[in-house]
Design a protein around this motif. Structure first.
Motif, PDB file in Angstrom:
ATOM      1  N   PHE A   1     -17.209  95.815  41.884  1.00  0.00           N
ATOM      2  CA  PHE A   1     -17.459  94.533  41.237  1.00  0.00           C
ATOM      3  C   PHE A   1     -16.996  94.558  39.789  1.00  0.00           C
ATOM      4  N   GLU A   2     -17.350  95.610  39.085  1.00  0.00           N
ATOM      5  CA  GLU A   2     -16.943  95.719  37.679  1.00  0.00           C
ATOM      6  C   GLU A   2     -15.422  95.785  37.551  1.00  0.00           C
ATOM      7  N   HIS A   3     -14.780  96.550  38.430  1.00  0.00           N
ATOM      8  CA  HIS A   3     -13.315  96.682  38.397  1.00  0.00           C
ATOM      9  C   HIS A   3     -12.643  95.343  38.710  1.00  0.00           C
ATOM     10  N   TYR A   4     -13.080  94.680  39.794  1.00  0.00           N
ATOM     11  CA  TYR A   4     -12.476  93.405  40.182  1.00  0.00           C
ATOM     12  C   TYR A   4     -12.727  92.333  39.132  1.00  0.00           C
ATOM     13  N   LYS A   5     -13.904  92.337  38.531  1.00  0.00           N
ATOM     14  CA  LYS A   5     -14.229  91.347  37.504  1.00  0.00           C
ATOM     15  C   LYS A   5     -13.280  91.468  36.315  1.00  0.00           C
ATOM     16  N   THR A   6     -13.039  92.711  35.895  1.00  0.00           N
ATOM     17  CA  THR A   6     -12.109  92.938  34.792  1.00  0.00           C
ATOM     18  C   THR A   6     -10.690  92.545  35.178  1.00  0.00           C
ATOM     19  N   PHE A   7     -10.277  92.921  36.387  1.00  0.00           N
ATOM     20  CA  PHE A   7      -8.929  92.592  36.862  1.00  0.00           C
ATOM     21  C   PHE A   7      -8.712  91.081  36.938  1.00  0.00           C
ATOM     22  N   ILE A   8      -9.692  90.366  37.503  1.00  0.00           N
ATOM     23  CA  ILE A   8      -9.566  88.915  37.660  1.00  0.00           C
ATOM     24  C   ILE A   8      -9.530  88.223  36.311  1.00  0.00           C
ATOM     25  N   THR A   9     -10.311  88.730  35.369  1.00  0.00           N
ATOM     26  CA  THR A   9     -10.363  88.109  34.038  1.00  0.00           C
ATOM     27  C   THR A   9      -9.104  88.381  33.230  1.00  0.00           C
ATOM     28  N   THR A  10      -8.655  89.649  33.231  1.00  0.00           N
ATOM     29  CA  THR A  10      -7.527  90.032  32.370  1.00  0.00           C
ATOM     30  C   THR A  10      -6.166  89.770  33.007  1.00  0.00           C
ATOM     31  N   LYS A  11      -6.029  90.026  34.301  1.00  0.00           N
ATOM     32  CA  LYS A  11      -4.728  89.897  34.964  1.00  0.00           C
ATOM     33  C   LYS A  11      -4.474  88.490  35.515  1.00  0.00           C
ATOM     34  N   LEU A  12      -5.520  87.864  36.068  1.00  0.00           N
ATOM     35  CA  LEU A  12      -5.349  86.542  36.686  1.00  0.00           C
ATOM     36  C   LEU A  12      -5.758  85.402  35.757  1.00  0.00           C
ATOM     37  N   GLY A  13      -6.444  85.744  34.674  1.00  0.00           N
ATOM     38  CA  GLY A  13      -6.829  84.721  33.710  1.00  0.00           C
ATOM     39  C   GLY A  13      -7.957  83.819  34.172  1.00  0.00           C
ATOM     40  N   VAL A  14      -8.728  84.259  35.162  1.00  0.00           N
ATOM     41  CA  VAL A  14      -9.856  83.466  35.659  1.00  0.00           C
ATOM     42  C   VAL A  14     -11.120  83.921  34.941  1.00  0.00           C
ATOM     43  N   SER A  15     -11.814  82.973  34.315  1.00  0.00           N
ATOM     44  CA  SER A  15     -13.025  83.341  33.590  1.00  0.00           C
ATOM     45  C   SER A  15     -14.156  82.402  33.994  1.00  0.00           C
ATOM     46  N   GLY A  16     -15.164  82.294  33.136  1.00  0.00           N
ATOM     47  CA  GLY A  16     -16.308  81.469  33.476  1.00  0.00           C
ATOM     48  C   GLY A  16     -17.140  82.135  34.560  1.00  0.00           C
ATOM     49  N   HIS A  17     -17.848  81.322  35.351  1.00  0.00           N
ATOM     50  CA  HIS A  17     -18.698  81.871  36.398  1.00  0.00           C
ATOM     51  C   HIS A  17     -17.922  82.141  37.689  1.00  0.00           C
ATOM     52  N   VAL A  18     -16.740  81.535  37.837  1.00  0.00           N
ATOM     53  CA  VAL A  18     -15.983  81.664  39.084  1.00  0.00           C
ATOM     54  C   VAL A  18     -15.547  83.100  39.327  1.00  0.00           C
ATOM     55  N   HIS A  19     -15.253  83.828  38.256  1.00  0.00           N
ATOM     56  CA  HIS A  19     -14.773  85.201  38.440  1.00  0.00           C
ATOM     57  C   HIS A  19     -15.836  86.093  39.073  1.00  0.00           C
ATOM     58  N   ARG A  20     -17.118  85.747  38.885  1.00  0.00           N
ATOM     59  CA  ARG A  20     -18.193  86.501  39.540  1.00  0.00           C
ATOM     60  C   ARG A  20     -18.164  86.276  41.050  1.00  0.00           C
ATOM     61  N   LEU A  21     -17.913  85.032  41.440  1.00  0.00           N
ATOM     62  CA  LEU A  21     -17.839  84.702  42.860  1.00  0.00           C
ATOM     63  C   LEU A  21     -16.702  85.458  43.531  1.00  0.00           C
ATOM     64  N   MET A  22     -15.537  85.472  42.899  1.00  0.00           N
ATOM     65  CA  MET A  22     -14.380  86.153  43.457  1.00  0.00           C
ATOM     66  C   MET A  22     -14.584  87.666  43.468  1.00  0.00           C
ATOM     67  N   ALA A  23     -15.030  88.213  42.346  1.00  0.00           N
ATOM     68  CA  ALA A  23     -15.223  89.664  42.246  1.00  0.00           C
ATOM     69  C   ALA A  23     -16.317  90.143  43.188  1.00  0.00           C
ATOM     70  N   GLY A  24     -17.394  89.370  43.323  1.00  0.00           N
ATOM     71  CA  GLY A  24     -18.473  89.750  44.224  1.00  0.00           C
ATOM     72  C   GLY A  24     -18.026  89.782  45.669  1.00  0.00           C
ATOM     73  N   SER A  25     -17.241  88.780  46.080  1.00  0.00           N
ATOM     74  CA  SER A  25     -16.722  88.743  47.450  1.00  0.00           C
ATOM     75  C   SER A  25     -15.833  89.945  47.730  1.00  0.00           C
ATOM     76  N   MET A  26     -14.923  90.250  46.814  1.00  0.00           N
ATOM     77  CA  MET A  26     -13.999  91.367  46.993  1.00  0.00           C
ATOM     78  C   MET A  26     -14.743  92.701  46.987  1.00  0.00           C
ATOM     79  N   ALA A  27     -15.739  92.838  46.114  1.00  0.00           N
ATOM     80  CA  ALA A  27     -16.512  94.083  46.050  1.00  0.00           C
ATOM     81  C   ALA A  27     -17.310  94.295  47.333  1.00  0.00           C
ATOM     82  N   GLY A  28     -17.895  93.221  47.846  1.00  0.00           N
ATOM     83  CA  GLY A  28     -18.658  93.326  49.087  1.00  0.00           C
ATOM     84  C   GLY A  28     -17.789  93.740  50.252  1.00  0.00           C
ATOM     85  N   MET A  29     -16.602  93.150  50.357  1.00  0.00           N
ATOM     86  CA  MET A  29     -15.691  93.494  51.444  1.00  0.00           C
ATOM     87  C   MET A  29     -15.200  94.933  51.321  1.00  0.00           C
TER      88      MET A  29
END
Length: 328
Positions: A110-138
């Motif tokens: 979750f921590e890794h994906y959250k950083t990747f989504i924020t820095t590499k994809l430019g997605v911030s706000g609360h949405v990045h938690r939804l994306m990172a959480g889904s990817m971490a769970g899978m």
């Protein structure tokens, strides 16, 4: 802004090594290991607390013929009468072997994906938690799925009707009789489809509640972390409330996939095995024979009951471990 849900704060910047072992640099060098241990320990404590409810959930979801006529509470009393008190913890050993790496991988991913989504994809706000959480769970599910398969098989057994004598025997039997390595991944697809919304919504809801709460009422809802006064953490009772809400919402959304996964995992153990070979066939069979409330959502009340104590132990333990391992 408060830290994202369940994710440890970023490690402190490098500082000169203090005299002797165990200075700040040493603590930072082993940050990944400390984070791994914190997540694993929290997961084990939480799952052990609710192990009896997990056992009953498996029995009810798959309509075990000894208990299929019972409800949640009557099954909790019936299992000890038939199998002894330890019957409530059947399969918990395999659960611990699975849940330690599962919890550890999920938190770290979750921590890794959250950083990747924020820095590499430019997605911030609360949405990045939804994306990172889904990817971490899978990610965590794929890495630990064979252990979950064995745990479910052991939990479904009833005293006097054992197919497997233990964890190792279950691994050997499934590998020999159910298609080798791929036999351990029966039901993976509904698990992935169920885990994506479950983990995503869980991280998203908890993280949003935590962030908003600490931003608007830091004195009322938060307190300084014992290992870093500059970091605010939720008070214990607020942590429990936010976690319970997040867990309840996530479970409601993903539960039909959980029922489908359990039936596919049990495979040849069930008499209707040939009618439940694929995710679509399994869902169709459960809906056709048992409907929505008694089929696709059978045992959901038990999951709601599990949410509060499970989240209570998980969040409390994780907060203690974060402070103990200096993760803040």
């Amino acid at each position: 802004q408060a830290a994202a849900a369940l994710a440890p704060a970023d490690p402190p910047p490098a500082m000169p090594q203090a005299a002797g072992a165990g200075g700040p640099t040493a603590r930072r060098d082993f940050y990944w290991l400390r984070s791994f241990l914190a997540g694993g320990i929290a997961g084990c404590c939480a799952k052990t607390t609710v192990a009896p409810l997990d056992r009953v959930k498996v029995l009810l979801q798959a309509h075990n013929h000894h208990y299929k006529h019972l409800g949640v509470f009557s099954a909790l009393f019936a299992v000890p009468r038939k199998e002894g008190f330890l019957g409530l913890y059947k399969g918990n050993g395999a659960m611990m072997i699975r849940i330690f790496p599962y919890g550890a991988i999920q938190f770290m991913a979750f921590e890794h994906y959250k950083t990747f989504i924020t820095t590499k994809l430019g997605v911030s706000g609360h949405v990045h938690r939804l994306m990172a959480g889904s990817m971490a769970g899978m990610t965590a599910v794929i890495c630990t799925y064979p252990l979950d398969m064995v745990r479910v098989r052991l939990a479904f057994q009833v005293k006097g009707e054992h197919t497997y004598t233990g964890i190792i025997h279950a691994f050997k039997t499934i590998y020999a009789k159910e298609g080798g390595f791929f036999g351990f991944y029966r039901g993976l697809m509904p698990t992935i489809l169920g885990m994506a919304p479950y983990a995503g919504v869980s991280f998203f809801t908890f993280g949003t509640l935590k962030s908003v709460g600490l931003s608007h009422a830091p004195t009322l809802l938060g307190r300084p972390s014992s290992d870093n006064p500059n970091v605010l953490v939720l008070k214990t009772h607020i942590n429990l409330l936010c976690g319970g809400v997040a867990g309840a919402i996530a479970q409601t959304i993903s539960y039909p996939f959980d029922v489908t996964r359990r039936r596919m995992q049990l495979g040849t153990v069930l008499p209707e095995f040939e009618k439940c070979l694929t995710m679509r066939d399994t869902m169709k069979y459960v809906y056709g024979h048992h409907g929505i409330r008694k089929g696709l959502y059978r045992g959901l009340s038990l999951n709601y009951i599990r949410c509060v104590p499970s989240q209570a132990v998980a969040f409390t333990t994780y907060e203690l471990m974060k402070q103990f391992f200096h993760l803040n």
